[in-house]
Write an enzyme that holds these catalytic residues in place. Structure first.
Site, short mmCIF file in Angstrom:
data_model
loop_
_atom_site.label_atom_id
_atom_site.label_comp_id
_atom_site.label_asym_id
_atom_site.label_seq_id
_atom_site.Cartn_x
_atom_site.Cartn_y
_atom_site.Cartn_z
N SER A 41 -4.75 3.09 4.73
CA SER A 41 -4.59 2.66 2.88
C SER A 41 -4.24 0.30 3.83
CB SER A 41 -3.53 2.88 2.72
OG SER A 41 -3.91 1.89 0.68
N HIS A 64 6.59 -7.51 -1.83
CA HIS A 64 6.51 -6.79 -1.27
C HIS A 64 8.15 -6.79 0.31
CE1 HIS A 64 2.65 -4.43 -2.40
NE2 HIS A 64 2.50 -5.13 -1.67
N LYS A 102 0.60 -1.53 0.23
CA LYS A 102 -0.43 0.11 0.13
C LYS A 102 0.56 1.20 -0.04
CE LYS A 102 -3.85 -0.91 -0.62
NZ LYS A 102 -3.70 -1.30 -1.68
P1 A3P Z 1 -5.18 5.15 -0.65
O1 A3P Z 1 -5.71 3.59 -0.56
O2 A3P Z 1 -4.45 6.28 0.38
O3 A3P Z 1 -5.93 5.67 -1.57
P2 A3P Z 1 -0.63 -0.34 -3.65
O4 A3P Z 1 -0.05 0.13 -4.68
O5 A3P Z 1 1.24 -0.60 -3.11
O6 A3P Z 1 -1.21 -1.44 -3.01
O7 A3P Z 1 -0.73 0.70 -2.94
C1 A3P Z 1 -2.00 1.81 -2.80
C2 A3P Z 1 -2.11 2.75 -2.75
O8 A3P Z 1 -1.80 3.75 -3.57
C3 A3P Z 1 -3.67 3.24 -2.99
O9 A3P Z 1 -3.66 4.12 -2.03
C4 A3P Z 1 -4.41 3.98 -3.81
O10 A3P Z 1 -5.05 4.93 -4.20
C5 A3P Z 1 -3.15 4.78 -3.89
N1 A3P Z 1 -2.50 4.61 -5.82
C6 A3P Z 1 -2.57 3.95 -6.42
N2 A3P Z 1 -2.36 4.56 -7.86
C7 A3P Z 1 -2.28 6.03 -7.20
C8 A3P Z 1 -1.75 7.70 -7.82
N3 A3P Z 1 -1.31 7.37 -9.19
N4 A3P Z 1 -0.68 8.55 -7.40
C9 A3P Z 1 -1.60 8.21 -5.99
N5 A3P Z 1 -1.54 7.48 -5.54
C10 A3P Z 1 -2.04 6.75 -6.11
#
Ligand code: A3P
Length: 304
Positions: free
Chosen positions: A147, A117, A56
């Site tokens: 998140s 991860h 996340k």
């Molecule tokens: P939130 O839950 O705070 O919105 P991962 O890809 O490591 O699983 O992380 C997911 C997190 O990154 C989520 O955070 C998601 O919304 C955010 N995320 C994904 N794409 C993004 C982007 N283009 N810009 C900013 N945050 C992004």
């Protein structure tokens, strides 16, 4: 079978939340633990690129940026397959009837971009033996926690998160999948002095995507026209990526990822923790944070 095709199929197994086991003290799903000997023996190749994060921390975002760079900004090429297929998640085992992350990686032609991860000490040693490049992205602990909590709610194979209060404690105690956030970010921070690791921060990419994408370009020894860079910045911003079906995880069956509980592309901001933490939780978190981050030069921004 490509996962985007699975969506149309009825899953022929009951989706259950994973049980948790341990590898060298790190909580991982039982499925990962069962395959650990194979994961550890994974054979990296010198031109593999690994994207490593604590869950996340902005993995999917980084994956999209990297793929757009590798495809010279060709958005159609980037839509050739879902994030899940384009950059195999090396330790992931979703179900015994499906190819594992390792299977996907092994079937993929080089040059490969892979995702993990794993905390640095659990990365298969061949990545270091082959001197592979790694992009590590870290996100501030408070937003990362929020998140992760919502992700556990919507992802029906993640362990039951319990209440917000319960999850908050589990996270502080490092009793969540892939272990302690503190150990993860600190371990990789140390490792960057030894290996070819570009260490980035979610907050920096959010604040100044141009500058951070340029760091990635430099690291990958790529040079792109300004127009291509502009295009990458546009297509990888949250508002655009959340509507990209190949990057927003709606390609997964709803039985696994239930976006009506909480969308995968949830908020994409810095500082959302303020909408979740009580004053007492914030004080407790700050005290733990101070203890755990004492003695490291690693610092984070909790707001912009
Ligand atoms: P939130 O839950 O705070 O919105 P991962 O890809 O490591 O699983 O992380 C997911 C997190 O990154 C989520 O955070 C998601 O919304 C955010 N995320 C994904 N794409 C993004 C982007 N283009 N810009 C900013 N945050 C992004």
């Amino acid at each position: 079978m490509p996962l985007e095709k699975m969506k149309e199929l009825k899953l022929d197994w009951d989706v259950k939340r994973f049980e948790v086991g341990e590898v060298r003290g790190i909580p991982l799903t039982k499925e990962i633990c069962d395959k650990w000997h194979k994961i550890w023996a994974f054979q990296a190749k010198p031109d593999d690129l690994l994207i490593a994060t604590y869950a996340k921390a902005g993995t999917t975002w980084t994956q999209e940026i990297v793929d757009m760079i590798q495809c010279d900004g060709d958005i159609e090429k980037c839509k050739r397959a879902s994030t899940y297929e384009r950059q195999p998640f090396i330790e992931w085992v979703l179900h015994k009837t499906l190819p594992t992350g390792l299977d996907k990686a092994e079937a993929m032609p080089s040059p490969r971009t892979l995702k993990t991860h794993l905390p640095v000490q659990l990365v298969p040693p061949s990545f270091w033996e082959q001197n592979c490049k790694v992009i590590y992205v870290a996100r501030n602990a408070k937003d990362n926690l929020v998140s992760y909590y919502h992700f556990h709610r919507m992802n029906q194979v993640m362990p039951e998160p319990g209440t917000w209060e319960e999850f908050f404690q589990k996270y502080i105690d490092g009793k969540v999948l892939w272990g302690s956030w503190y150990d993860h970010v600190k371990g990789w921070w140390e490792a960057k002095n030894k290996y070819r690791i570009l260490y980035l921060f979610y907050e920096d990419i959010k604040e100044n995507p141009r500058c951070e994408i340029q760091k990635i370009l430099h690291f990958l020894e790529k040079d792109l026209e300004k127009e291509v860079l502009d295009k990458i910045i546009h297509y990888t911003q949250f508002e655009v990526m959340k509507d990209n079906p190949m990057a927003n995880y709606t390609f997964m069956p709803q039985e696994i990822l239930n976006h009506s509980i909480s969308p995968f592309m949830r908020k994409g901001t810095v500082g959302d923790w303020k909408n979740h933490f009580t004053v007492a939780q914030n004080e407790k978190f700050d005290a733990e944070y101070k203890k755990n981050m004492a003695g490291t030069s690693l610092t984070f921004r909790m707001e912009l």
